[in-house]
Design an enzyme around this catalytic site. Structure first.
Site, PDB file in Angstrom:
ATOM      1  N   GLU A 156       0.817  -1.204   0.000  1.00 58.24           N
ATOM      2  CA  GLU A 156       0.000   0.000   0.000  1.00 58.24           C
ATOM      3  C   GLU A 156       0.857   1.263   0.000  1.00 58.24           C
ATOM      4  OE1 GLU A 156      -2.655  -0.644   3.277  1.00 58.24           O
ATOM      5  OE2 GLU A 156      -3.844  -2.114   2.181  1.00 58.24           O
ATOM      6  N   GLU A 207      -9.118   3.979  -0.515  1.00 55.41           N
ATOM      7  CA  GLU A 207      -9.187   4.382   0.885  1.00 55.41           C
ATOM      8  C   GLU A 207      -8.100   5.400   1.233  1.00 55.41           C
ATOM      9  OE1 GLU A 207      -8.732   0.909   3.285  1.00 55.41           O
ATOM     10  OE2 GLU A 207      -6.837   0.318   2.364  1.00 55.41           O
TER      11      GLU A 207
END
Length: 705
Positions: free
Chosen positions: A172, A509
């Site tokens: 991520e 997100e």
């Protein structure tokens, strides 16, 4: 219709000699050369259109507690060659049929002194090379432990790379674009905070690694069919420009425990002078085994909404109460707890999402935070976090099931494990049966935080086997899986097509956690999506997060048209409209594209592509003659010029074009767009403005009149 030709041969694409083995791709553009050095070290090299793209590179494995590793001392004791040309039908995908065409060379090596046997199998496609290690049944190599795999990729220059830090626990990260020689100097700044992370080297990067050479060749390094093995990273010797495999260790520091007969994953190299060829390649899928699920009728693409984004932004919470500093399942009294007033997964609110889904034709509704335990779910090295079957007092499982069923909507289950894999396996059968009993046929699983057992990481062999166990167990219950924070995909969805989605990258997100780079989505298809579809959760229309949560000042670095285009450019059979219904209701004319866009396809055309700059894709909806086009743009405004020559000749279509307005700006004016309808044919040429962080989306519907 399937055509299969398998021929053992010594003349189709292969020339054998005592010193070197040459393998050619079916179209003749690639040549792979396998050689043993004087000390018996296996090496390979690869050329494309007569130009060297991989210099001589060593192969082999270092073993633990063994005086002789599988590195040298080999002689060639057998070679076998074959060619395969078949067409197979995916359960879901970008195209209706996939051609699997390669020439193969399998070299059997026997090590002097140990008499151990190792085979290296090469498959050369028109897109590039795949190779793996194979260990047949034998007396002198039975159980063995890998200290490290020595697979090298020797570069021919200081290429431009699109990379993220090598990490045992997360992918991520935002992507960096730099020369290979610059990675070490940029590495520390490239590492941003995550719930769990562990880097191993200042020159370590992750696959799929996308590169571009100075003379305009595009190259991609990855792996395929990651089964019962640890995830491969790449560590760069930046003095000699040589990447070497770097496997993820287990809690003891070992890189893999194997038992012959066994095989490694495939190591893959794709090369082309056209970046679109990398995106269109099905080589990763083709290196995986055919589906092991005989009846796939229960597996289907899904377009969904969900109770998720409001928690990600901080508007709402996953937890039900603030009464307790910690909770213990089976002990903590939730029935008499004081509701915190922010819990989103409550019956009345979930029904609002069901109503929205039904009104706009969505297949499903995801709900996170429905089950007890969210009050202290992360950061405590806690084994028994969730039981995956006990709802909070304000979530009526049966009532919601019946309500959704009456509206023609399926509920999507959420299983957050908090990294406790033993706990998930402990409850898995009961959890999947609970889903079946309550009408859920898809689950979003999560692995946030440090892994349990302690010392394991997200990408070790042991944990990868857990992910695989979850997929196969879900298939027993006819459940589709969308795994978040799991290992990045390597085409396993061909073998287990109930794996309809993964996260395994920096998703939407992070737009609520400070934002992602404006060109992030122009890189992901060249990297993360090489191994399989991503649940990117697009469709955000309100870019200023503080309008939902005054304490969160993040901004979504995208225009609305960029968000629309993601439904086409970020391929997935699982697509979420991630924003809140009230935000969609403000822009229903733009939301119409999300309503209309398909999630399963008969054909795909990559019209233009440049990593980090732009991607334009056209896809034909399954079982129709309708097409959808998406364009995402990077850091510079540009004119995108395309020709609709993929449309059927002699037919007319109506195109609805959703484009950035002239004054659109992803920072200051992201909601500025135009919508227009035009008549088009296969001769139509379009020139459309695409701003920084922007794009366009087009629905092209065949005229029936």
């Amino acid at each position: 219709m399937k055509h299969l030709t398998l021929m053992m041969c010594f003349f189709l694409g292969v020339i054998l000699s005592s010193k070197a083995q040459l393998l050619h791709s079916p179209d003749g553009n690639f040549t792979m050369k396998f050689t043993l050095l004087q000390d018996g070290t296996p090496t390979y090299e690869l050329s494309y259109n007569g130009k060297e793209v991989i210099k001589p590179s060593k192969l082999g494995l270092y073993l633990v507690d063994d005086e002789k590793s599988l590195l040298d001392g080999f002689s060639i004791t057998d070679t076998k060659t074959a060619t395969l040309d078949e067409t197979w039908t995916p359960v879901w995908g970008e195209v209706a049929e996939i051609r699997n065409h390669y020439n193969e060379l399998a070299v059997t090596l026997t090590q002097k002194g140990t008499e151990r046997i190792m085979m290296v199998r090469f498959r050369l496609f028109d897109e590039g090379l795949g190779f793996r290690y194979e260990f047949p049944q034998q007396k002198n190599l039975v159980y063995f432990t890998i200290k490290e795999e020595r697979t090298q990729f020797a570069m021919t220059g200081d290429h431009t790379a699109f990379w993220i830090p090598g990490d045992y626990d997360t992918q991520e990260y935002d992507y960096n674009e730099s020369k290979l020689s610059e990675i070490s100097g940029l590495f520390d700044a490239a590492v941003t905070a995550n719930a769990s992370q562990k880097q191993f080297s200042k020159t370590g990067v992750q696959t799929a690694l996308m590169m571009k050479t100075a003379d305009g060749l595009y190259m991609n390094l990855h792996e395929a069919a990651l089964i019962n093995y640890s995830c491969m990273h790449l560590n760069l010797d930046d003095k000699n420009m040589v990447f070497e495999s770097w496997l993820t260790p287990d809690a003891q520091g070992n890189k893999g425990h194997l038992q012959a007969p066994c095989v490694s994953p495939w190591r893959t190299i794709m090369v082309s002078n056209n970046a679109a060829d990398i995106l269109a390649s099905k080589m990763t899928l083709n290196l995986n085994e055919p589906s092991k699920i005989e009846d796939t009728s229960w597996i289907h693409p899904v377009k969904y909404v969900g109770v998720w984004w409001e928690m990600i932004t901080g508007k709402s919470s996953w937890s039900y109460t603030n009464d307790y500093p910690s909770v213990q399942l089976g002990v903590t009294d939730f029935e008499h707890a004081t509701p915190n007033g922010t819990h989103a997964a409550n019956t009345a609110h979930v029904k609002e999402y069901i109503d929205f889904a039904a009104e706009h034709g969505f297949d499903g509704v995801l709900v996170e935070g429905w089950n007890v335990g969210w009050e202290d779910w992360i950061g405590h090295s806690k084994d028994y976090v969730f039981d995956f079957v006990t709802p909070y007092p304000d979530f009526d499982v049966e009532g919601i099931h019946q309500y959704a069923q009456s509206k023609g909507v399926k509920m999507i289950m959420h299983h957050e494990t908090s990294g406790s894999t033993r706990n998930y396996e402990r409850h898995m059968d009961a959890a999947y049966q609970f889903m079946v009993d309550n009408g859920y046929d898809a689950v979003k699983s999560g692995y946030v935080g440090d892994m349990l057992p302690r010392g394991e990481t997200h990408y070790s062999q042991w944990i990868n086997n857990h992910y695989q166990y979850a997929i196969e167990k879900a298939a027993d219950y006819h459940i589709m899986v969308n795994a978040h924070e799991a290992v990045r995909p390597t085409g396993v969805c061909r073998t287990w097509p109930n794996l309809i989605g993964n996260e395994a990258a920096r998703g939407t997100e992070y737009q609520a956690f400070g934002g992602s780079k404006a060109n992030h989505v122009t890189i992901l298809p060249f990297t993360r999506l090489i191994g399989g579809p991503m649940d990117y959760t697009p469709g955000i229309f309100e870019m200023d997060i503080d309008k939902m949560n005054p304490n969160n000042h993040s901004h979504v670095n995208s225009t609305i048209c960029n968000q629309l285009a993601l439904y086409v450019t970020m391929y997935s059979p699982l697509q979420m409209a991630a924003d809140l219904p009230e935000n969609y209701n403000r822009f229903l004319d733009a939301f119409k594209f999300i309503e209309d866009v398909a999630v399963d396809w008969d054909d795909t055309k990559y019209l233009e592509a440049e990593p980090g700059r732009y991607i334009t894709v056209a896809r034909k909806a399954k079982g129709t003659n309708n097409w959808f086009v998406g364009n995402v743009n990077g850091k510079q405004t540009r004119e995108s010029n395309i020709v609709l020559n993929f449309l059927d000749k002699g037919k007319k279509y109506t195109a609805t074009i959703y484009a950035d307005a002239k004054d659109a700006n992803y920072k200051t004016n992201p909601q500025a767009y135009t919508i227009k309808k035009v008549k088009v044919t296969h001769k139509t040429k379009l020139s459309l403005n695409s701003v920084e962080g922007g794009g366009y989306a087009i629905s092209i519907i065949e005229d029936k009149s």
